[in-house]
Scaffold this active site. Structure first.
Site, short mmCIF file in Angstrom:
data_model
loop_
_atom_site.label_atom_id
_atom_site.label_comp_id
_atom_site.label_asym_id
_atom_site.label_seq_id
_atom_site.Cartn_x
_atom_site.Cartn_y
_atom_site.Cartn_z
N ARG A 1 -40.24 37.59 12.82
CA ARG A 1 -39.99 36.44 13.69
C ARG A 1 -38.65 35.79 13.35
NH1 ARG A 1 -42.42 30.97 13.01
NH2 ARG A 1 -41.88 29.78 14.88
N HIS B 1 -35.81 35.46 16.12
CA HIS B 1 -35.31 34.16 16.58
C HIS B 1 -33.84 33.97 16.25
CE1 HIS B 1 -39.25 31.82 17.47
NE2 HIS B 1 -39.39 33.11 17.73
N TRP C 1 -53.22 37.72 17.84
CA TRP C 1 -53.34 38.46 19.09
C TRP C 1 -54.25 39.68 18.93
CZ3 TRP C 1 -48.85 36.14 17.51
CH2 TRP C 1 -48.19 35.31 18.42
#
Length: 358
Positions: free
Chosen positions: A115, A119, A258
Site C-alpha cells: 500500500r 500510494h 476482502w
C-alpha cells in the site's frame, strides 16, 4: 536444509493451496491464526567498528551517493555506485524483516508495504508530470497526513532500519523495493525493478484527492486512473491487490479483509466478488458490503462497481477464471504504476529479485 526452513516452506505451500477452500469452513479469526508465518529470528548481528556517514544532497541523483568512510585515524570520501548485488541485499533485508515481524495484522507487514508503494506512485498526474514514486514526498506534511495515507507510517517506520543499514538508497527506491518484496514474498508474481528514483522535498508534495476514494463508483475510478494513463483493464488488474490486507476503522473507517488469505496473493478477490452474495452491512461505520454467508468479509463500493459496470466486469470474470492471466497482467500494470513519472537514465538496469521463499 534445516528443519525450520523445511517447516516454513511446507507452511507456505499449505497456506497457498488451501486458501481458496477456507471460505466455507473457517472463521476470519481461525484463518488469521492459521496464516501466521513460522519463523525463528536470528540474533542481531554486532555492528562494525567502522563508521559510515551518508552525505545526502543533489549528488545522490541517479543511483549514486557520496559517503565518508572512517576507520581509526584515516578518512576519505568515496563515490558509491550501487550494483545489482547491492539492491538485492536491500530486497533480502526487507524479506528477512517480513519473516521476523509476523505479529502485524494478519501475520505480515507485506500488505501495508504494498500500500505504501502504491500510494507513493498513485499520485501521478500525466498532464502535469507531477507526483508518482519519484520523490517519496509522503515523508512530509501535508501529503503524509492525507486521509488516504492513514496508517502508512507503520510501513515507513518498518523500512527505517533498512534505510539505516543501506544509507545510500533513496527512500523513493526503498519504498518501491518494499512493494516488490511484499508482492513476491506473499506468493505473487515477479515484479521487475529499475533503480534511479530521487528523493524530493516538501515543495513537491501532491494535493489531496489524487488517490482513489473507496466510497465512490466506476466514474470516480476512471477519473482517478485515466489521469495516470491507465485503461479499464488495468484498473481491474490493479484492484486485485485487494486480495491482500484489510481495512481498519481507525484509518479508512472501513473494516475487515476482502479475502480469507490476506497475506497470500491469489485471484480470490475476483472469485469472491463474482460468486458470493454481497449485502450492505448494518453498522455505524461508512457504507460497505459484507458476504451474506459468513459476514466476515467485506467489499467496498469501489470494489462492487467492478461487477456492476459492463466494461469492468468482463475483466473481473477473466481474472476469476485464470490466476495465471491475473498474475501476468498484475505484474505488468504494477511495474508501470511503480515507474510513473520516474526520470530513469537510459542505461538503468532492470533487476529481477529472487523471492527468498522460492
Amino acid at each position: 536444509m534445516s528443519a525450520t526452513t523445511v517447516s516454513r516452506q511446507l507452511a507456505r505451500a499449505t497456506l497457498r493451496t488451501t486458501a481458496r477452500n477456507t471460505f466455507a469452513t473457517s472463521s476470519r479469526q481461525a484463518f488469521r491464526q492459521h496464516g501466521r508465518r513460522f519463523y525463528s529470528s536470528e540474533p542481531p548481528k554486532s555492528s562494525s567498528s567502522s563508521t559510515l556517514v551518508y552525505l545526502a544532497g543533489a549528488a545522490v541523483a541517479g543511483a549514486a551517493g557520496f559517503y565518508f568512510y572512517t576507520q581509526g585515524t584515516s578518512a576519505g570520501v568515496k563515490v558509491f555506485k550501487p550494483t545489482k548485488a547491492d539492491y538485492e541485499k536491500v530486497y533480502n533485508e526487507i524479506a528477512k524483516l517480513l519473516e521476523e515481524h509476523d505479529d502485524y495484522d494478519d501475520g505480515s507487514y507485506g500488505p501495508v508495504l504494498l500500500r505504501l508503494a502504491w500510494h507513493a506512485s498513485g499520485t501521478y498526474d500525466l498532464a502535469t508530470g507531477t507526483g508518482g514514486s519519484n520523490g517519496a514526498t509522503m515523508r512530509f506534511a501535508p501529503e503524509g497526513d492525507h486521509g488516504a495515507n492513514a496508517g502508512l507510517k507503520n510501513a515507513r517506520d518498518f523500512l527505517e532500519p533498512v534505510k539505516a543499514k543501506f544509507p545510500w538508497i533513496s527512500y523513493s527506491d526503498l519504498w518501491i523495493i518494499g512493494g516488490v518484496a511484499a508482492v513476491q514474498e506473499m506468493q505473487g508474481p515477479t515484479i521487475p525493478f529499475r533503480p534511479g528514483r530521487q528523493d524530493g522535498d516538501a515543495s513537491a508534495c501532491t494535493p489531496d484527492g489524487r488517490l482513489p476514494d473507496a466510497a465512490q463508483g466506476g466514474d470516480h475510478l476512471r477519473n482517478i486512473f485515466y489521469r495516470m494513463g491507465f485503461n479499464d483493464q488495468e484498473i481491474v488488474a490493479l484492484a486485485g491487490a485487494h486480495a491482500l490486507g484489510r481495512c481498519h476503522t481507525d484509518r479508512s473507517g472501513f473494516d475487515g479483509p476482502w479475502t480469507f488469505s490476506p497475506t497470500v496473493l491469489t485471484n480470490d478477490y475476483y472469485t469472491l466478488l463474482l460468486n458470493e452474495k454481497w449485502q450492505w452491512r448494518k453498522w455505524n461505520g461508512p457504507k460497505q458490503l459484507e458476504d451474506a454467508k459468513t459476514k466476515s468479509l467485506m467489499m467496498l463500493p469501489a470494489d462492487y462497481a467492478l461487477v456492476q459496470d459492463k466494461a469492468f466486469k468482463p475483466w473481473v470474470e477473466k481474472y476469476a477464471k485464470d490466476n495465471d492471466a491475473f498474475f501476468k497482467d498484475f505484474s505488468a500494470v504494477v511495474t508501470r504504476l511503480f515507474e510513473l513519472g520516474v526520470p530513469f537514465k537510459q542505461d538503468a538496469e532492470t533487476i529481477i529479485f529472487k523471492p527468498t521463499n522460492a
